[in-house]
Design an enzyme around this catalytic site. Structure first.
Site, PDB file in Angstrom:
ATOM      1  N   LYS A  32       0.867  -1.143   0.039  1.00 58.10           N
ATOM      2  CA  LYS A  32       0.075  -0.106  -0.174  1.00 58.10           C
ATOM      3  C   LYS A  32       0.632   1.273   0.000  1.00 58.10           C
ATOM      4  CE  LYS A  32      -2.333   1.626   3.629  1.00 58.10           C
ATOM      5  NZ  LYS A  32      -2.119   3.158   3.910  1.00 58.10           N
ATOM      6  N   ASP A  59      -3.238   4.382  -2.083  1.00 55.02           N
ATOM      7  CA  ASP A  59      -4.197   4.868  -1.068  1.00 55.02           C
ATOM      8  C   ASP A  59      -4.378   6.257  -1.004  1.00 55.02           C
ATOM      9  OD1 ASP A  59      -5.922   4.931   1.449  1.00 55.02           O
ATOM     10  OD2 ASP A  59      -4.171   4.501   2.507  1.00 55.02           O
ATOM     11  N   LYS A  61      -7.183   7.742  -1.545  1.00 58.74           N
ATOM     12  CA  LYS A  61      -8.585   8.339  -0.999  1.00 58.74           C
ATOM     13  C   LYS A  61      -8.945   9.381  -2.036  1.00 58.74           C
ATOM     14  CE  LYS A  61      -7.863   6.856   3.844  1.00 58.74           C
ATOM     15  NZ  LYS A  61      -6.246   6.646   3.708  1.00 58.74           N
ATOM     16  N   ASP A  64     -13.342  14.546  -5.506  1.00 63.47           N
ATOM     17  CA  ASP A  64     -13.234  15.570  -5.979  1.00 63.47           C
ATOM     18  C   ASP A  64     -14.364  15.644  -7.025  1.00 63.47           C
ATOM     19  OD1 ASP A  64     -12.367  17.914  -7.600  1.00 63.47           O
ATOM     20  OD2 ASP A  64     -10.343  17.600  -7.095  1.00 63.47           O
ATOM     21  N   THR A 119     -11.898   6.202  10.248  1.00 65.43           N
ATOM     22  CA  THR A 119     -12.132   5.881  11.497  1.00 65.43           C
ATOM     23  C   THR A 119     -11.895   7.072  12.844  1.00 65.43           C
ATOM     24  OG1 THR A 119      -9.970   5.022  11.122  1.00 65.43           O
ATOM     25  CG2 THR A 119     -11.631   3.393  11.513  1.00 65.43           C
ATOM     26  N   ARG A 199       2.934  -1.256  10.877  1.00 64.43           N
ATOM     27  CA  ARG A 199       3.872  -1.316  11.875  1.00 64.43           C
ATOM     28  C   ARG A 199       4.206  -2.726  12.455  1.00 64.43           C
ATOM     29  NH1 ARG A 199       1.048   3.488  14.738  1.00 64.43           N
ATOM     30  NH2 ARG A 199      -0.807   2.340  13.679  1.00 64.43           N
TER      31      ARG A 199
HETATM   32  O1  C5P Z   1       0.678   0.289  10.981  1.00 62.60           O
HETATM   33  P1  C5P Z   1      -0.666  -0.121  10.947  1.00 62.60           P
HETATM   34  O2  C5P Z   1      -0.922  -1.633  10.574  1.00 62.60           O
HETATM   35  O3  C5P Z   1      -1.516   0.550  12.036  1.00 62.60           O
HETATM   36  O4  C5P Z   1      -1.029   0.471   9.452  1.00 62.60           O
HETATM   37  C1  C5P Z   1      -2.368   0.669   8.932  1.00 62.60           C
HETATM   38  C2  C5P Z   1      -2.509   1.202   7.605  1.00 62.60           C
HETATM   39  O5  C5P Z   1      -3.825   1.392   7.166  1.00 62.60           O
HETATM   40  C3  C5P Z   1      -1.863   2.682   7.604  1.00 62.60           C
HETATM   41  O6  C5P Z   1      -1.357   2.942   6.423  1.00 62.60           O
HETATM   42  C4  C5P Z   1      -3.197   3.362   8.045  1.00 62.60           C
HETATM   43  O7  C5P Z   1      -3.242   4.713   7.381  1.00 62.60           O
HETATM   44  C5  C5P Z   1      -4.291   2.560   7.275  1.00 62.60           C
HETATM   45  N1  C5P Z   1      -5.506   2.759   7.706  1.00 62.60           N
HETATM   46  C6  C5P Z   1      -6.106   2.361   9.004  1.00 62.60           C
HETATM   47  N2  C5P Z   1      -7.302   2.663   9.439  1.00 62.60           N
HETATM   48  C7  C5P Z   1      -8.302   2.854   8.697  1.00 62.60           C
HETATM   49  C8  C5P Z   1      -7.895   3.147   7.040  1.00 62.60           C
HETATM   50  C9  C5P Z   1      -6.578   2.988   6.822  1.00 62.60           C
HETATM   51  O8  C5P Z   1      -5.093   2.001   9.713  1.00 62.60           O
HETATM   52  N3  C5P Z   1      -9.359   3.002   9.081  1.00 62.60           N
END
Ligand code: C5P
Length: 220
Positions: A32, A59, A61, A64, A119, A199
């Site tokens: 992503k 990603d 989003k 427009d 979220t 992460r």
């Molecule tokens: O590090 P982590 O596993 O939390 O990363 C999750 C990824 O998914 C990040 O790039 C975050 O921006 C994205 N994301 C999220 N929750 C959402 C939409 C996207 O964590 N509701």
């Protein structure tokens, strides 16, 4: 189709991303690329991932006027991304324009995924469902959602409507700022088509080993 792992390339630039892609070679097949990395590295990062034979979820989003979203969708498809997303709140005409534009590059149309409500914002289940229904009615391929909502969304929208689920934490990782977390195995069992993991893999001492553990856990 078995659930796919998408590794979130949440790093600041092309060099860091390239090093990570080298370390993860042969593991994950999807990556992503979000606003942070794309703003820094541009289309070159998409080419880096594609050159390694892996797929890109862009990603950005998009949100427009339909004409602009259609053009951006066409550019994303021409770059070779396999999936991109738009805000469902941009409306049905905008979502249809994203699907139409994505099919105009002379390549396979990327999957077009809707973001319902971030979220970080308050939302009722009914709001999320209404936007997901509008996305499906507009010809989109799926939505981003919590794996906790997966069973209900599959029931409401059908098995073919794809669910892309972030907020995943293996039992062995830190939770960080994700609050409503689900393990990779539980997400697979709930019906996620794609899980997005950042992460727990990126911050692990050995990212390749962490990705392998997530993939093993997904397979059960
Ligand atoms: O590090 P982590 O596993 O939390 O990363 C999750 C990824 O998914 C990040 O790039 C975050 O921006 C994205 N994301 C999220 N929750 C959402 C939409 C996207 O964590 N509701």
């Amino acid at each position: 189709m078995p659930t796919e792992l998408i590794v979130a390339l949440d790093v600041p630039g092309l060099d860091e991303a390239g090093r990570l892609l080298d370390r993860l070679a042969g593991g994950a097949r999807w990556f992503k690329v979000g606003l942070h990395l794309f703003t820094a590295a541009g289309p070159a990062i998409v080419r880096e991932v594609r050159a390694r034979g892996a797929n890109v979820f862009l990603d950005l989003k998009l949100h427009d006027i339909p004409n602009t979203v259609s053009s951006a969708a066409r550019s994303a498809a021409a770059l070779g991304v396999g999936m991109f997303n738009v805000h469902a709140s941009g409306g049905e005409a905008m979502m249809r324009a994203a699907v139409e534009g994505g099919g105009r590059a002379g390549t396979a149309r990327p999957l077009v995924i809707a973001v319902t409500i971030l979220t970080s914002q308050a939302a009722t289940e009914a709001d999320v469902l209404a936007l997901a229904r509008a996305a499906k009615a507009s010809g989109l391929d799926g939505v981003v959602c919590s794996a906790r909502e997966a069973v209900a969304l599959k029931r409401e929208l059908g098995a073919g409507f794809k669910l892309v689920c972030p907020g995943i934490r293996p039992a062995w990782s830190e939770t960080g700022d994700q609050k409503r977390i689900v393990t990779p195995r539980a997400a697979v069992e709930a019906g996620a088509d794609y899980i997005v993991v950042g992460r727990p893999i990126l911050a692990a001492p050995d990212p390749a080993e962490a990705a392998r553990r997530v993939l093993d856990e997904m397979r059960g």
